[in-house]
Design a protein around this motif. Structure first.
Motif, PDB file in Angstrom:
ATOM      1  N   MET A 296     -84.354  81.387  70.449  1.00 49.01           N
ATOM      2  CA  MET A 296     -83.570  82.623  70.469  1.00 49.01           C
ATOM      3  C   MET A 296     -82.144  82.397  69.984  1.00 49.01           C
ATOM      4  O   MET A 296     -81.514  83.284  69.408  1.00 49.01           O
ATOM      5  CB  MET A 296     -83.559  83.195  71.888  1.00 49.01           C
ATOM      6  N   HIS A 297     -81.619  81.197  70.191  1.00 48.05           N
ATOM      7  CA  HIS A 297     -80.250  80.913  69.759  1.00 48.05           C
ATOM      8  C   HIS A 297     -80.145  80.987  68.238  1.00 48.05           C
ATOM      9  O   HIS A 297     -79.199  81.582  67.695  1.00 48.05           O
ATOM     10  CB  HIS A 297     -79.830  79.535  70.255  1.00 48.05           C
ATOM     11  N   GLN A 298     -81.120  80.380  67.551  1.00 51.27           N
ATOM     12  CA  GLN A 298     -81.099  80.402  66.084  1.00 51.27           C
ATOM     13  C   GLN A 298     -81.215  81.830  65.565  1.00 51.27           C
ATOM     14  O   GLN A 298     -80.554  82.225  64.602  1.00 51.27           O
ATOM     15  CB  GLN A 298     -82.240  79.547  65.535  1.00 51.27           C
ATOM     16  N   GLU A 299     -82.059  82.642  66.191  1.00 50.18           N
ATOM     17  CA  GLU A 299     -82.211  84.020  65.746  1.00 50.18           C
ATOM     18  C   GLU A 299     -80.948  84.835  66.008  1.00 50.18           C
ATOM     19  O   GLU A 299     -80.554  85.686  65.215  1.00 50.18           O
ATOM     20  CB  GLU A 299     -83.413  84.655  66.460  1.00 50.18           C
ATOM     21  N   ALA A 300     -80.325  84.564  67.168  1.00 50.91           N
ATOM     22  CA  ALA A 300     -79.093  85.291  67.486  1.00 50.91           C
ATOM     23  C   ALA A 300     -77.977  84.949  66.502  1.00 50.91           C
ATOM     24  O   ALA A 300     -77.121  85.781  66.198  1.00 50.91           O
ATOM     25  CB  ALA A 300     -78.663  84.985  68.912  1.00 50.91           C
ATOM     26  N   ARG A 304     -80.323  82.001  58.312  1.00 49.57           N
ATOM     27  CA  ARG A 304     -80.682  82.329  56.930  1.00 49.57           C
ATOM     28  C   ARG A 304     -80.486  81.077  56.080  1.00 49.57           C
ATOM     29  O   ARG A 304     -79.430  80.432  56.147  1.00 49.57           O
ATOM     30  CB  ARG A 304     -79.791  83.460  56.379  1.00 49.57           C
ATOM     31  N   ARG A 305     -81.504  80.736  55.313  1.00 47.99           N
ATOM     32  CA  ARG A 305     -81.389  79.599  54.407  1.00 47.99           C
ATOM     33  C   ARG A 305     -81.913  80.007  53.042  1.00 47.99           C
ATOM     34  O   ARG A 305     -82.760  80.903  52.946  1.00 47.99           O
ATOM     35  CB  ARG A 305     -82.200  78.403  54.932  1.00 47.99           C
ATOM     36  N   ILE A 317     -91.104  82.516  57.194  1.00 47.92           N
ATOM     37  CA  ILE A 317     -90.238  82.389  58.374  1.00 47.92           C
ATOM     38  C   ILE A 317     -89.774  80.945  58.479  1.00 47.92           C
ATOM     39  O   ILE A 317     -90.580  80.013  58.458  1.00 47.92           O
ATOM     40  CB  ILE A 317     -90.989  82.810  59.647  1.00 47.92           C
ATOM     41  N   ASP A 318     -88.484  80.758  58.593  1.00 49.07           N
ATOM     42  CA  ASP A 318     -87.924  79.416  58.680  1.00 49.07           C
ATOM     43  C   ASP A 318     -88.443  78.731  59.948  1.00 49.07           C
ATOM     44  O   ASP A 318     -88.316  79.273  61.052  1.00 49.07           O
ATOM     45  CB  ASP A 318     -86.392  79.494  58.723  1.00 49.07           C
ATOM     46  N   ARG A 323     -88.948  76.028  68.340  1.00 46.71           N
ATOM     47  CA  ARG A 323     -88.761  74.662  68.824  1.00 46.71           C
ATOM     48  C   ARG A 323     -90.119  74.120  69.252  1.00 46.71           C
ATOM     49  O   ARG A 323     -90.753  74.671  70.144  1.00 46.71           O
ATOM     50  CB  ARG A 323     -87.787  74.634  70.003  1.00 46.71           C
ATOM     51  N   LEU A 324     -90.544  73.049  68.625  1.00 44.53           N
ATOM     52  CA  LEU A 324     -91.828  72.430  68.961  1.00 44.53           C
ATOM     53  C   LEU A 324     -91.608  71.458  70.132  1.00 44.53           C
ATOM     54  O   LEU A 324     -91.699  70.242  69.989  1.00 44.53           O
ATOM     55  CB  LEU A 324     -92.407  71.710  67.740  1.00 44.53           C
TER      56      LEU A 324
END
Length: 724
Positions: A296-300, A304-305, A317-318, A323-324
């Motif tokens: 959720m942190h990355q989405e918040a 974008r790459r 989707i990146d 997180r695995l």
């Protein structure tokens, strides 16, 4: 398996850095990329065979197998280890067990958890395996050959007007860069159909014409891999997949993909390849605990790459959006120990069945699809939960994909005695003899026979004591018979495998130790088996409140068979202590004979030959056999390449050993008869003999004076030494 075992004992990590280095070394060492089941089987075999336990298992169960030193600290579980080893061996050969889970089933206290801990230790101490660099899922590098060559080639030439021809050339270039075409061995039976398809062109150009599956088969089998290895190769995880295709960043050359050594670590050290699934509650269970979670942190942060303009990348989707960190991600290429597996939520079982049967793990949201995993789940549960689990119809699919291994209470008394001896060694007594309370060696034997006979079902032809002896591999005479009975025949007639757990659980049997512990709390000195026997007769009633049938059976044993057993074993202990003196006598006479024999050879003195013949006559060596004995000893001395004949053991020559033992034991039996008479008389000579026997007992078994005295009392009760 031979290629795996070839390098297991060397413990040399992978020395290369890239995928090309790995493929170049595979014909000599498959361990770094082998499946978890094949590696566990190889590690068990590499620990070495426990020859003694292998023979004991054959005598007790009539089955030929090999026991391994990695499980040497366990007793009474040999049948379970027999099934575990052959299950792993079948899985390592590519059989059906490669796609099933293992569940250890048994009563509390039978050692299931200790077995799981031993398997963890075995894997943690092994050499590392090879994984893709930077991969949280520890992907097998051979997964990079699973369709990736075709996909990378398509991306390189997707704008070409002559797409098919250019894609084939791109595949040939990739295969050539890996340097494997000239190393493939096409005599593998699984490659014959592919070899016929390629005709004479078996170089990079010919291999480029194969489909994705055929190319993977050619690489694995052509380099000498097994079917088990091929069955454990599949799609890369989302991280590695995006990295090799260059969806969000520049892709590395396939041959130069970086690899790392992957060392296993237990839960307390980071959970890498070795994990434990603790008890999960249905209402609080989250599937993210097993397959990873959304970041959720990355989405918040609005991840974008840059993305390539390849048409299929649109909408990609990146993988950094997830997180695995699920248990099955962190334990990929390793094992998961599931505590109380039968009470896990239904979702856990669904994930596990799909992951073991199809070798696929669901990608966490927001990613879609599945990727490959190679995990060996070890569950453990008790009998009652396992029975209830099997009776539920909705678990039929799970049960069909499960191999259950039964761990029962030991039915071999000497195995149970070793378990009890280890238990007493951990207590406050059994410390320094004479200062704190300690138990004599027969206490463990006493409780072992009680526990063993409690789980054996009675039979019209055999008493429980005879059954226990039969499990110990002894040959005895049945009533009204004059010849010794074959153990295998009696075992079959007595239905020896009946009655496991029928008279009480292991917790009920543990109550037998309570009176011993109660006596030892305020006890100083030696706690003898006779004291324990007297206490058990008083303390049996508390067991009746737990299991009336068990108490009735044990009470009968205490009053009848058990005391006879105690006297017999005590008498046998005296003989064991005297045995050391027999061996010393035999070794001394053997040394004297060798000294004279080799003097004749070296100096050729006729007088010594006459003395030699005289000594052979005294030893009981017949003139017809004397020359044969001499030639045999000459040969043994030459094989040993020992100039000093005194180093040869007296049992080096079987015929010489029999001659010496007959002579020495015959003399020793005369001493034993005199010993009994002297002890019974309790005169001046008897006291001297008593002290002599006590000294031998203390020397042979570490007994104190009280322990040895209890043995002597038992001998006096019998009036003779037990000699079978």
């Amino acid at each position: 398996m031979s290629l795996i075992l070839k390098d297991v004992n060397k413990q040399v990590p992978f020395q290369g850095r890239t995928l090309k280095d790995l493929l170049q070394g595979l014909p000599d060492d498959f361990y770094p990329v082998a499946s978890i089941r094949a590696r566990l089987c190889a590690l068990m075999e590499a620990s070495g065979e426990d020859v003694v336990k292998s023979e004991e298992f054959f005598r007790s169960y009539g089955k030929r197998t090999r026991m391994w030193n990695c499980f040497s600290k366990f007793y009474g579980m040999e049948e379970a280890f027999h099934r575990l080893y052959y299950t792993l061996r079948a899985a390592a050969s590519g059989g059906e067990p490669d796609r099933q889970q293992i569940v250890l089933v048994g009563d509390p206290g039978t050692g299931k958890t200790d077995v799981c801990e031993t398997i963890k230790d075995l894997l943690a101490a092994s050499r590392p395996v090879v994984a893709m660099a930077g991969c949280p899922h520890h992907c097998n590098p051979l997964n990079a050959t699973f369709g990736m060559i075709h996909q990378i080639a398509r991306r390189r030439v997707w704008r070409s007007s002559n797409f098919e021809a250019d894609a084939a050339r791109a595949r040939a270039d990739l295969i050539d860069s890996l340097g494997i075409a000239e190393r493939l061995r096409w005599d593998h039976p699984d490659l014959q159909a592919i070899a016929a398809r390629l005709d004479s062109d078996k170089g990079p150009t010919g291999l480029a014409q194969l489909s994705e599956k055929q190319l993977t088969d050619a690489i694995v089998f052509g380099l000498g891999g097994s079917r088990s290895l091929r069955g454990n190769i599949g799609p890369l995880c989302p991280m590695c997949y995006a990295k090799l295709l260059g969806i969000f960043e520049k892709a590395p050359d396939l041959a130069e993909v970086p690899l790392v050594n992957f060392y296993f670590a237990r839960d307390d050290l980071g959970t890498k390849g070795i994990g434990t699934s603790t008890l999960q509650e249905v209402n609080n269970f989250s599937i993210a605990e097993w397959i990873g979670e959304q970041d959720m942190h990355q989405e918040a942060m609005g991840l974008r790459r840059p993305i390539t303009d390849y048409p299929e990348d649109e909408g990609a989707i990146d993988p950094l959006a997830v997180r695995l960190n699920g248990l099955w991600n962190m334990c990929n290429r390793g094992i998961i120990i599931e505590e109380e597996t039968c009470v896990l939520p239904w979702e856990c079982h669904q994930i596990k069945v799909h992951a073991t049967q199809n070798k696929e793990l669901r990608a966490p949201s927001p990613l879609k699809g599945h990727f490959h995993c190679d995990v060996m789940p070890f569950g453990n549960t008790n009998w009652f939960e396992w029975k209830r689990f099997m009776e539920d119809d909705q678990n039929a699919k799970i049960y069909a994909r499960t191999i259950s291994i039964e761990f029962r209470s030991p039915t071999v008394p000497r195995w149970q005695a070793k378990i009890d001896a280890k238990f007493w060694a951990r207590t406050d007594f059994n410390q320094e003899t004479g200062k704190l309370a300690h138990t004599d060696p027969l206490v463990a034997l006493l409780t072992a026979y009680l526990k063993t006979m409690a789980v054996l079902e009675p039979h019209p032809k055999l008493t429980p004591l005879q059954k226990a002896d039969l499990y110990d591999g002894r040959v005895f005479r049945l009533p009204m018979q004059t010849e010794a009975t074959d153990p295998a025949a009696v075992r079959a007639a007595a239905s020896i495998n009946e009655g496991h757990g029928r008279f009480g659980t292991s917790r009920d049997l543990m109550k037998i130790e309570q009176p011993i512990a109660a006596m030892a709390e305020d006890f100083i000195g030696c706690l003898t088996a006779r004291d324990v026997y007297a206490a058990l007769k008083v303390e049996i009633p508390p067991i009746a409140r737990v299991n009336e049938e068990l108490a009735k059976k044990l009470g009968a044993l205490v009053d009848n068979d058990l005391f006879l057993l105690l006297r017999r074993e005590v008498s046998h202990a005296v003989l064991v202590a005297l045995r050391s003196e027999v061996e010393r006598k035999a070794q001394s006479e053997f040394s004297d004979y060798l000294r004279l024999l080799f003097r004749v050879i070296e100096e050729k003195v006729i007088e010594d030959r006459e003395k030699l013949e005289k000594m052979e006559k005294e030893l009981g060596i017949q003139p017809a056999a004397a020359e044969r004995v001499r030639l045999s000893l000459y040969r043994i001395a030459g094989d040993y390449k020992k100039k000093n004949y005194r180093d040869l053991p007296y049992h080096a020559d079987p015929e010489m050993k029999q001659i010496l033992e007959r002579r020495v034991i015959r003399t020793d039996n005369q001493d034993n008869r005199g010993l009994i008479k002297g002890l019974a008389a309790q005169g001046e000579d008897g006291d001297a003999l008593r002290k002599r026997v006590i000294a031998k007992l203390k020397e042979g078994s570490g007994c104190c004076d009280v322990c040895a005295g209890s043995y002597i009392e038992a001998v006096l009760i019998d009036g003779f030494l037990y000699t079978d």
